[in-house]
Write a protein that holds these residues in place. Sequence first.
Motif, short mmCIF file in Angstrom:
data_model
loop_
_atom_site.label_atom_id
_atom_site.label_comp_id
_atom_site.label_asym_id
_atom_site.label_seq_id
_atom_site.Cartn_x
_atom_site.Cartn_y
_atom_site.Cartn_z
N VAL A 150 1.83 -10.78 -1.17
CA VAL A 150 1.27 -9.44 -1.70
C VAL A 150 0.33 -8.58 -1.04
N LYS A 151 -0.54 -9.59 -0.26
CA LYS A 151 -1.51 -8.80 0.85
C LYS A 151 -0.79 -8.01 1.74
N LEU A 152 0.28 -8.60 2.39
CA LEU A 152 0.97 -7.94 3.44
C LEU A 152 1.26 -6.62 2.74
N GLU A 153 2.09 -6.47 1.23
CA GLU A 153 2.54 -5.62 0.97
C GLU A 153 1.25 -4.19 1.08
N PHE A 154 0.13 -4.69 0.61
CA PHE A 154 -0.83 -3.82 0.55
C PHE A 154 -1.15 -3.22 2.22
N ILE A 155 -1.27 -4.08 2.94
CA ILE A 155 -1.41 -3.77 4.44
C ILE A 155 -0.30 -2.96 4.97
N THR A 156 1.03 -3.21 4.29
CA THR A 156 1.79 -2.26 4.71
C THR A 156 1.75 -0.87 4.32
N VAL A 157 1.21 -0.70 3.34
CA VAL A 157 1.16 0.68 2.72
C VAL A 157 -0.16 1.29 2.77
N LYS A 158 -1.10 0.37 3.35
CA LYS A 158 -2.46 0.96 3.58
C LYS A 158 -2.73 2.21 4.44
N PRO A 159 -1.88 2.33 5.37
CA PRO A 159 -2.21 3.65 6.44
C PRO A 159 -1.71 4.78 5.44
N TYR A 160 -1.15 4.75 4.26
CA TYR A 160 -1.02 5.95 3.46
C TYR A 160 -1.93 6.27 2.42
N PHE A 161 -2.65 5.11 2.35
CA PHE A 161 -4.03 5.25 1.34
C PHE A 161 -5.17 5.74 2.12
N THR A 162 -4.96 6.85 2.62
CA THR A 162 -5.93 7.59 3.41
C THR A 162 -6.92 8.44 2.53
N ALA A 163 -8.35 8.58 2.63
CA ALA A 163 -9.19 9.22 1.98
C ALA A 163 -8.71 10.50 1.65
N LYS A 164 -7.97 10.98 2.62
CA LYS A 164 -7.61 12.58 2.53
C LYS A 164 -6.43 12.63 1.17
N ASN A 165 -5.53 11.67 1.27
CA ASN A 165 -4.41 11.46 0.37
C ASN A 165 -5.12 11.19 -1.02
N LEU A 166 -6.11 10.28 -1.11
CA LEU A 166 -6.71 9.71 -2.31
C LEU A 166 -7.28 10.98 -3.08
N LEU A 167 -8.03 11.88 -2.26
CA LEU A 167 -8.85 12.98 -2.82
C LEU A 167 -7.68 13.98 -3.18
N LEU A 168 -6.49 14.06 -2.57
CA LEU A 168 -5.55 15.12 -3.07
C LEU A 168 -5.06 14.63 -4.36
N TYR A 169 -4.80 13.36 -4.55
CA TYR A 169 -4.38 12.59 -5.84
C TYR A 169 -5.24 12.95 -6.87
N GLY A 170 -6.48 12.68 -6.56
CA GLY A 170 -7.72 12.97 -7.61
C GLY A 170 -7.80 14.29 -8.06
N VAL A 171 -7.59 15.30 -6.94
CA VAL A 171 -7.83 16.62 -7.59
C VAL A 171 -6.67 16.97 -8.34
N MET A 172 -5.32 16.62 -7.98
CA MET A 172 -4.10 16.76 -9.07
C MET A 172 -4.48 16.05 -10.30
N VAL A 173 -5.22 14.94 -10.41
CA VAL A 173 -5.48 14.38 -11.68
C VAL A 173 -6.26 15.25 -12.46
N ILE A 174 -7.11 15.55 -11.88
CA ILE A 174 -8.51 16.34 -12.48
C ILE A 174 -7.64 17.75 -13.11
N PHE A 175 -7.17 18.46 -12.06
CA PHE A 175 -6.46 19.62 -12.46
C PHE A 175 -5.60 19.56 -13.86
N LEU A 176 -4.71 18.66 -13.73
CA LEU A 176 -3.80 18.47 -14.82
C LEU A 176 -4.44 18.11 -16.21
N THR A 177 -5.57 17.19 -16.12
CA THR A 177 -6.25 16.71 -17.08
C THR A 177 -7.11 17.86 -17.85
#
Lengths: 284, 223
Positions: free
Chosen positions: B8-35
């Motif tokens: 399970v740890k390996l799975e998170f390490i595998t996708v970790k490079p895609y959890f960038t601050a830029k991506n999380l910020l973008l997702y956060g903005v999308m959630v805020i906008f829709l809400t």
Amino acid sequence: MSNILEVRGLRKSYGAFTLNDVTFDVPNGFITGFIGPNGAGKTTTIKLMLNIIKADSGSARLFGREGGLIQNEEIGVVLDTPMYVDDWTVRDAEKAVSPFYSNWDGRMFADYLKRFGLDPKKKVKELSRGMKVKLQIAAALSHNAKLLILDEPTSGLDPVARDEICDLLRGFVTDESKSVLFSTHITADLEKTADYITFILNGSIAFTGAKDDLLKKYARVTGGPGELDSELKKLVIGCREYGAGFEGMVEAANADRLPKGVLTEDISLDEIIIFMNKGAKINE
Amino acid sequence: MSKLRAFVKLEFITVKPYFTAKNLLLYGVMVIFLTVMSADISSGLSIGMMLATMFVGYPFVIGEKSNMDAMYTTLSVNKETVVLGRYIFTLLLNICTVLFAFAVSLISLLAAAVFGYGFQPSVNSGALFLMPALFMAMQALQLPLYFKLGYSKAKFLSIIPFAALMAGYITFTGFFGGISGLDEMLNNIFADRFSYLIVCAAFAAIVLVSYRLSLVFYKKREF
């Protein structure tokens, strides 16, 4: 002499290709070269041993233990295709694999990184093929593995990098409880490092035993035009005829049956593969 | 560390490079906008779950590209552990997403109310409960396809459950008089606490069947 790995009767069919009754041993404390031309079945055999693909029949016993094919922490594996995620850093690769080994030695891994000039912060995608292989080797050597299985680790590497890896493997087997199975089609690497050779051709084992026995078993034969009569042709394996004469390989045991004008000399592993492969094609 | 935890740890390490601050910020903005646009937390949650569903496919995409299925074998991870580990990873990813999306949505709605946008935030507890369950059920339909065919081949087929969900949503809202009609219906259904239990049982059954199928499919695969 005990064997660290015993492979018995591995079979696997893939359409037209069949891996047929592959049987060989990897002795303790030595480097065993696993040779053969491309498509002979080297990678398939390794994948079967590692249980990456399923065998139709056969078994592989590691450390004399019965049961199934190999799945063990005590082996270090380097595959021909790099296994790490491109976007990982070298440090991420350690974080990803180390929890799977109870004997993981972080200090040893760091030492290998230093030795290989690998920057822990560098991404895998930024590494050359040679560096990626070295990263895999560093991981394979950092959990106290007793057996290293390497599938074409030196292909695509420059001579300096290849020599470095061969040196490392020689150092690894100075501990007599450790062994290496080294698959390659670059036989020059094995001329220097291997003690034993297993030669696979068209899915079947053509030879398995000491390297020196293989080199003594065959001799290179050359002769002038007109010397190749039908009797001699039967003895020459992979005979190649050209304007100035012929060349091929004979079993050393048959050397005294050759006509006097024909020249025999020592043969290299490369030539054995070439002539055997050619001979097999002629016999098809 | 057990192989399962390590995986399970390996799975998170595998996708970790895609959890960038830029991506999380973008997702956060999308959630805020829709809400904020819909004045409804479940809208923010739905966009969060859509993103989580996208991430569920990442280990398959990356695994295919980087020969990771072979790597699992070299790490002595058996196929049962791979399948179970991936389901646990999916569950944890969904839990994190629900918490993240819920928190972001709630904060953005409260902030919008404080700054006087003049609307009444709505919280439909039935929808809040049903939304993640529906998305997770969709993921449970996708996972066996990925395990059987690999990501590249299953990519198209895996869209079908979502297309069906969207079609169902459009038909449903049309039939029941728009989103407010659907809201009312959900409120009525979930007024009875027993409904939560039925949804949980149905969800558990789907996941269990999905897991068994994934295991059967993955055991047959060679790399």
